[in-house]
Design an enzyme around this catalytic site. Structure first.
Site, short mmCIF file in Angstrom:
data_model
loop_
_atom_site.label_atom_id
_atom_site.label_comp_id
_atom_site.label_asym_id
_atom_site.label_seq_id
_atom_site.Cartn_x
_atom_site.Cartn_y
_atom_site.Cartn_z
N LYS A 97 2.43 1.94 -5.19
CA LYS A 97 3.04 1.59 -6.35
C LYS A 97 2.51 1.88 -7.55
O LYS A 97 3.01 2.03 -8.70
CB LYS A 97 3.40 0.11 -6.11
N ASP A 124 0.89 -1.17 0.31
CA ASP A 124 -0.05 -0.01 -0.04
C ASP A 124 0.87 1.22 0.05
O ASP A 124 0.40 2.39 0.47
CB ASP A 124 -0.92 0.11 1.32
N GLU A 125 2.13 1.14 -0.60
CA GLU A 125 2.97 2.40 -0.43
C GLU A 125 2.60 3.37 -1.91
O GLU A 125 3.26 4.32 -1.75
CB GLU A 125 4.52 1.97 -0.56
N GLY A 141 -3.84 -4.41 -4.81
CA GLY A 141 -4.60 -3.37 -5.17
C GLY A 141 -4.05 -2.19 -5.43
O GLY A 141 -3.18 -1.70 -4.65
N HIS A 142 -3.93 -2.00 -6.76
CA HIS A 142 -3.20 -0.31 -7.27
C HIS A 142 -4.19 0.33 -7.69
O HIS A 142 -5.11 -0.11 -8.67
CB HIS A 142 -2.19 -0.92 -8.39
N GLN A 202 2.23 -6.16 -3.18
CA GLN A 202 2.35 -6.24 -1.58
C GLN A 202 3.82 -5.54 -1.32
O GLN A 202 4.21 -4.40 -2.04
CB GLN A 202 2.49 -7.48 -1.13
#
Length: 430
Positions: free
Chosen positions: A16, A13-14, A40-41, A224
């Site tokens: 990406k 969740d950074e 999730g993106h 991830q």
């Protein structure tokens, strides 16, 4: 021209998706190399929001080849739903723009069921799985009983592979008090969707080799984060695949010498979803501030993310293990308005200060963050596109983060919009 690997350096969740989209415009091929549709993106392009779980982020850009590598586990029904959703948003998806590795493992309905059955039945440690069958599919892959994409070409093959898999799964289900799986229904369902999946199937290692030989840019997209890596993460609260940059080679079918630059996506604070250790977590007004301002809800699950201060100890450890060359620091704007900002620079553990996160569960739960406090800033960094647009204290914060993690900032992201990015070093040319 360099090939770039993008990985997360925290618990996922950074941000990406945005960075991969920003980079993909300059690449010819974008390849996913691990994980499944638990990723999730979220991409924001010209005000339009795209939410991706399985498809590579490059799919929304015309003229690119998007690859789902052999290291990915593929739920074929979820894949078709995602394709349909994007096509409904005007994205053109065809075998020219999307290729799936013939040797990628399939996620079956019984994998999803088993994920939930075991999590609900557990009286010990709960992992916080997304219940999408990712872990059980990887287990079958390692156990050599999985069905693969290439098996869809023949009902006979499907039935043989199912027979092998269900010896294991039906015994497991019986022991957990659940009915056996209807093999015929599974085979019927697979044969129904096979004609929709098979046109995308390819020997993607050939596609990558050809692109590499031509000197085209390849972008490898991880899912991830390093702290969720099956080997190097906060085990057992991890995902079921290797999430570090080295997996880009094995998970796509290209030699490691072709991985030229590793970019670690790093949030300016810390979040994680689900259970597990989190030394800098803030169960207070600071955590609430970060969560609300950063819109910290999972793209896939909708679950609220746990929030806390930036942890330089675990980021430095992640970057070292992953061989990261530079980071993309994201969501700096979420820190706007704080009077002071804390950064974890070490851990108290058993009466001493250490500069690493131990691997043992009990040791990880026992560490206490040692903080350094920095002044915050009142001015807005939202949408900044140059260093001159940033408050002096924000620049000092970024520079201090670089010092603590030992890796330079290559890109700085200040909003979800792709153009709100400050380029410091070009990963494709560095």
């Amino acid at each position: 021209m360099a090939n770039v690997v993008v990985v997360g350096s925290q618990w996922g969740d950074e941000g990406k998706g945005k960075i991969v989209d920003w980079l993909s415009e300059r690449a010819s091929v974008v390849a996913r190399f691990q994980g499944g549709h638990n990723a999730g993106h979220t991409l924001v392009i010209d005000g339009k929001v795209y939410k991706l779980s399985l498809l590579p982020s490059g799919i929304v850009r015309g003229g690119k080849v998007s690859i789902i590598g052999n290291g990915v586990v593929v739920d074929p029904w979820a894949l078709l739903r995602e394709i349909a959703t994007l096509e409904g948003q005007g994205v053109d998806i065809s075998p020219k723009s999307l290729q799936i590795a013939a040797n990628a493992t399939l996620i079956m309905p019984y994998h999803c069921e088993l994920d939930g059955i075991r999590e609900d039945a557990s009286t010990g440690v709960k992992i916080g799985t997304t219940r999408r069958g990712i872990g059980p599919a990887y287990e079958d892959k390692v156990g050599r009983r999985a069905l693969r994409i290439c098996d869809l070409s023949s009902r006979e093959l499907v039935e043989k592979r199912l027979e092998t898999a269900l010896v294991h799964h039906n015994a497991l289900r019986k022991g957990l008090g659940h009915p056996e799986i209807d093999a015929k229904k599974i085979a019927d369902d697979l044969m129904e969707i096979a004609p929709k999946i098979l046109p995308y199937v390819n020997n993607v290692w050939r596609t990558l080799e050809e692109a590499n030989r031509k000197g085209e840019r390849i972008l490898f997209e991880g899912a991830q984060g390093t702290l969720l890596d099956i080997d190097h993460g906060t085990y057992p609260f991890v995902t079921s695949s290797n999430t570090i940059a080295g997996q880009a080679a094995g998970g796509s079918g290209i030699g490691p010498s072709s991985l030229d630059y590793v970019l670690g996506i790093t949030k300016a604070y810390t979040t994680r979803v689900g259970e597990g250790p989190f030394p800098t977590e803030q169960n207070n007004e600071i955590g609430q501030f970060l969560g609300e301002k950063g819109h910290e809800f999972g793209t896939v699950t909708g679950r609220s993310r746990r929030c806390g201060w930036f942890d330089a100890v675990i980021v430095r450890q992640s970057l070292t293990i992953g061989g990261v060359d530079g980071i993309a620091l994201t969501k700096l704007d979420v820190l706007d308005g704080l009077e002071e900002i804390k950064v974890c620079v070490g851990y108290k553990h058993k009466g001493e200060v250490i500069d690493y996160l131990p691997y043992g569960m009990e040791d990880q739960a026992d560490v206490e963050a040692v903080y350094e406090t920095m002044p915050g800033w009142k001015e807005s960094t939202f949408g900044a596109r140059s260093w001159a647009d940033l408050p002096a204290e924000a620049v000092k914060y970024v520079r201090r983060v670089e010092e603590l993690i030992g890796v330079p900032v290559a890109l700085l992201s200040t909003s979800p919009e792709r153009d709100d990015t400050i380029l410091v070093r070009d990963p494709f040319k560095d």
